[in-house]
Structures are given as C-alpha cells and as structure tokens.
Write a protein that holds these residues in place. Structure first.
Motif, PDB file in Angstrom:
ATOM      1  N   ASP A 239      15.922  79.965  29.844  1.00  0.00           N
ATOM      2  CA  ASP A 239      16.721  79.035  30.647  1.00  0.00           C
ATOM      3  C   ASP A 239      15.909  78.452  31.805  1.00  0.00           C
ATOM      4  O   ASP A 239      16.466  77.775  32.674  1.00  0.00           O
ATOM      5  N   ARG A 241      14.607  79.957  34.278  1.00  0.00           N
ATOM      6  CA  ARG A 241      14.755  80.663  35.555  1.00  0.00           C
ATOM      7  C   ARG A 241      13.694  81.749  35.669  1.00  0.00           C
ATOM      8  O   ARG A 241      13.474  82.527  34.736  1.00  0.00           O
ATOM      9  N   GLY A 283      16.499  71.050  30.395  1.00  0.00           N
ATOM     10  CA  GLY A 283      17.914  71.196  30.714  1.00  0.00           C
ATOM     11  C   GLY A 283      18.708  69.924  30.582  1.00  0.00           C
ATOM     12  O   GLY A 283      19.896  69.898  30.917  1.00  0.00           O
TER      13      GLY A 283
END
Length: 453
Positions: A239, A241, A283
């Motif tokens: 993701d 992160r 994203g």
C-alpha cells in the motif's frame, strides 16, 4: 532594461563558450572527480566579474566558492552548486556527457544543449553570474549586495555544509535567498518553490560466504541476496506505507494555507503521465491529492540493487555480498538522524541485525513563507519576463541544504531564474536544457535584481 537585454544578445557566443568550459570539466562528487578544478573555474569566473572571492573549506569537504559583489540596503544570497551526478549509464547517452552538444529538439526550431550538469546546476550557476555582468555593463552599480555561495557536495547530500554554515554564519545572513532551482512545469508555466524535503540516504549491506561460490552450494550456504531482499520487504508495504515503527510520528500535515496553495496549482496530471509513460500515479491519486502526496508525504525508495552476476548471459553463482542503496525523503518535522536510528531498530527487531547500514547523507527538511519580499520580487520578475503569473509551490519534492543555509537563519527563499523544464532529464542520461530558456532565465535574473532592490 532594454540595454541589459541587448548586452545579453550581443554576448551570446562568449557566454555560451563560458558555459561550455564549465560543462567540459567533470565534477562528480560521488566519485571525487574534478571537484578542486571546477571550484577554481567558478572562482575565476566570479573574480572576472569583479567579486571578492574566497575558496572556503572545512576538513574533508569540497571547496565552497563564496563571492560577494555590490552594495545596497538589501543582501541577496544565491545558492548554487558546481558538482554533478555521475553520468552512468554511459551507453545511454547520445553524445559524450562532458562534451556540450547542441541538437534540435522535437519542437521545430528548438535547440537543446546536452551535457551532464547543464540543468543541475551549472547552467543556472553560470547564467546568474552572466546576468550580473550584463547588469554592471548596462545599469551601473548593483542596487543590492549579492553573495554567491556555490558548493561542491550537493549531489552527495552536502555532507560537510552544515559544519561550513556553523563556521561561516556571518557570511550567510541575508534578506533573501535565490535557490538553485528555477524554470517551468509540465504545462510550461514558470514556477516558484519555497521549501525542500530532507533526506536520509543509506546503503544496506548483507554478507554471506567469504567469496562467491558455485550456486550448487545454495543448499547449505546462506544467500545474502535473498537476505537483503527479505529485509527490504519489511520496510514498505504494497500500500506504499513505510512500515518502520515511528517513521510517521513527526510528520507535520499540510495546514489550511498549504491546502489553499495546493488548490491553486494547475492540474498537470495528463502531461506528466504522458511524459513518464505510465497509466496512473500510485494509488490513483490525481489533482490536489497528487500534489499533496508529492509534496507532503515522506518516501522510502530503493535507488539501486547489486549482487552476484549481472552481466551478459548466465553465470551460476551464489553471491558473497548484496547491497541496496535506499533513500528516505523527509518532510517537516522529521529528523534524518532519528530516521537512521529507527531503521536500525526496525531491522534488529525483524531479525536482520547482521545487515550493515552505511550512512551517506542526512539533511533536514525546510520551509519558507510564500509571501516574503524575495518571493514577491521573483513573482514580479517572472511576470515581466514570461508574461504570466508564476505557479507558487509551498515546497518542492526534491532535497537540498536549505535548512542549514537558510532556515536556521530565518532567511526567506525563492526559486526562479532557471532553465528547468519537464524534459530536462535531470540525473538521467542526456540531461539537457533548451537554449531559449537559458537566455530567458538570464533576463529574468536582471528583472529580479531590479525588483528586489
């Protein structure tokens, strides 16, 4: 300013020759190539300008060229650098990286100048010096004091500049600073940037056997390439992160003023996607959300990986070592030294205490107000030179030593009077500028001096 512009036109050939001489001199900080020689070239040019020049150096660091010229109620600090990125991979250059070459661009009648460092940052360095020469020749004495600070380690994180700034704080105090960058965005709109991200740059090293082995030994001998791959996989999730505990604890989110600034930035999503050759951004972000992610999110990037045999054909080998270069781009109020410590603690906790961390550079992020006198002066100069309003970015996604040079002294910052454009290929093979941008940036520099006085 007509005589100023005319002087630039009359001296184009000589000014280009001066730029070519600087570009032909390699100055690769990462490899320690040509640094002293290039510093001398820059110092000589400032001396010919009439500046009072000092070559200053802290132990172990590259020379900083400091040149002061002019008198006036305001002092402008100009920060540039004479070092460049390594030119590799050499086989991807269409002409030798240290032999300036002009070729026509895809746009009809647009000459492009190719050379390593022409966009980052030798072109801007030289045009700003030459603009001052044209001012002195046509407008008389400078209405401000200009202090040039031109360093030689920017491309390796300005490793010794923080100590230099501590030792020479008296030289750096100014009413405003013109940063190294400047140019137009993907929509051909002139830009101003008022901050910079920080960085923590490291190399991770995994080791196995004392020497490379036949790969048949992979049954019983550890493979450092796998070891490093598994360690890298703990740093960041799918993701995007970063997974290091505490990494985001000090991140300062954009405030209302920042969000208003982001909303005012034109949408250049399609132009960038086309230029990068990708279908979407990470994203799926677009518009304001992309600008927010790009300017206000920290990153963790694998910059390079090497292990074993990577040449032509096959070679069955169990490598003895694996290395990865990783950078963390940081935002206010992250501390690069704390990030290095958190990385060590994270790897240890994940069972990778055997992996060595080699630290290369640490720089703090910096921010400056977007309504300062120096920004207003550059905005006025851009309106006069480009015929349009500048797009003001609250910060840039890149890194530079803005914190020790400016923020710690409370010096406001602007970018501008530069040659950057979307196709510059900064840090890549075939780095280039458009020659028309070189002359326009020089004219902008003259208008900026007048506006800041």
């Amino acid at each position: 300013m007509d005589t100023f512009y005319a002087h630039i036109e009359a001296n184009r050939e000589r000014y280009l020759d001066e730029l070519y001489a600087l570009l032909r001199q390699p100055s690769i900080a990462a490899q320690g190539v040509g640094i002293e020689e290039t510093a001398r070239l820059v110092a000589d040019r400032l001396e010919r300008l009439g500046a009072e020049v000092k070559l200053l150096q802290v132990p172990g660091g590259a020379p900083v060229v400091f040149g002061s010229i002019g008198r006036g109620p305001r002092t402008l600090l100009i920060y540039d650098h004479y070092d460049v990125q390594p030119p590799e991979p050499l086989d991807q250059w269409h002409s030798p990286p240290f032999e300036p070459t002009i070729r026509m661009g895809e746009e009809a009648g647009t000459p492009l100048l190719y050379a390593r460092g022409v966009a980052d940052n030798k072109g801007n360095t030289m045009l700003r010096i030459q603009a001052v020469e044209s001012w002195l020749a046509t407008q008389g004495e400078l209405p401000i004091r200009i202090n040039f600070m031109i360093e030689g380690e920017e491309e390796i994180g300005s490793a010794h500049l923080e100590e230099f700034c501590r030792q020479h704080a008296d030289l750096l105090r100014a009413d405003g600073c013109l940063w190294e960058t400047g140019g137009v965005n993907a929509l051909e709109q002139p830009t101003i940037m008022c901050g910079a991200k920080g960085i923590c740059y490291v190399e991770l090293v995994a080791r196995g056997a004392a020497y490379d082995l036949h790969s048949a030994n992979a049954t019983v001998v550890p493979n450092p390439a796998w070891r490093l791959t598994w360690a890298l996989a703990t740093l960041k999730g799918p993701d995007e992160r970063v997974l290091i505990p505490g990494f985001y604890d000090r991140v300062r989110p954009p405030d209302e003023a920042d969000m208003r600034a982001l909303a005012s930035i034109p949408d250049d999503d399609e132009a960038l996607l086309a230029d990068y050759g990708i279908p979407q951004f990470l994203g799926g972000v677009r518009g304001v959300e992309r600008h927010r992610a790009h300017l206000f999110n920290p990153t963790c990037t694998i910059c390079g990986l090497v292990s074993g045999y990577t040449g032509q054909g096959s070679k069955t080998v169990l490598p003895s070592e694996a290395r990865a270069k990783v950078d963390f781009r940081l935002v206010p109020d992250q501390d690069p030294f704390e990030i290095a410590r958190l990385l060590r603690e994270h790897l240890d906790a994940q069972g990778f205490s055997d992996i060595e961390i080699v630290q290369f550079s640490q720089e703090h992020p910096a921010r400056a107000p977007s309504d300062s006198a120096v920004v207003r002066a550059m905005s006025q100069a851009i309106r006069e030179t480009y015929g349009q309003e500048p797009v003001i970015y609250p910060t840039m996604a890149g890194t530079g030593p803005m914190y020790p040079v400016c923020q710690q002294f409370g010096t406001p910052v602007t970018s501008g009077a530069g040659t950057g454009y979307q196709g510059s290929l900064v840090h890549a093979p075939n780095e280039n500028i458009r020659l028309d941008d070189y002359w326009r940036a020089m004219r902008c520099m003259g208008a900026f001096i007048k506006a800041f006085a």
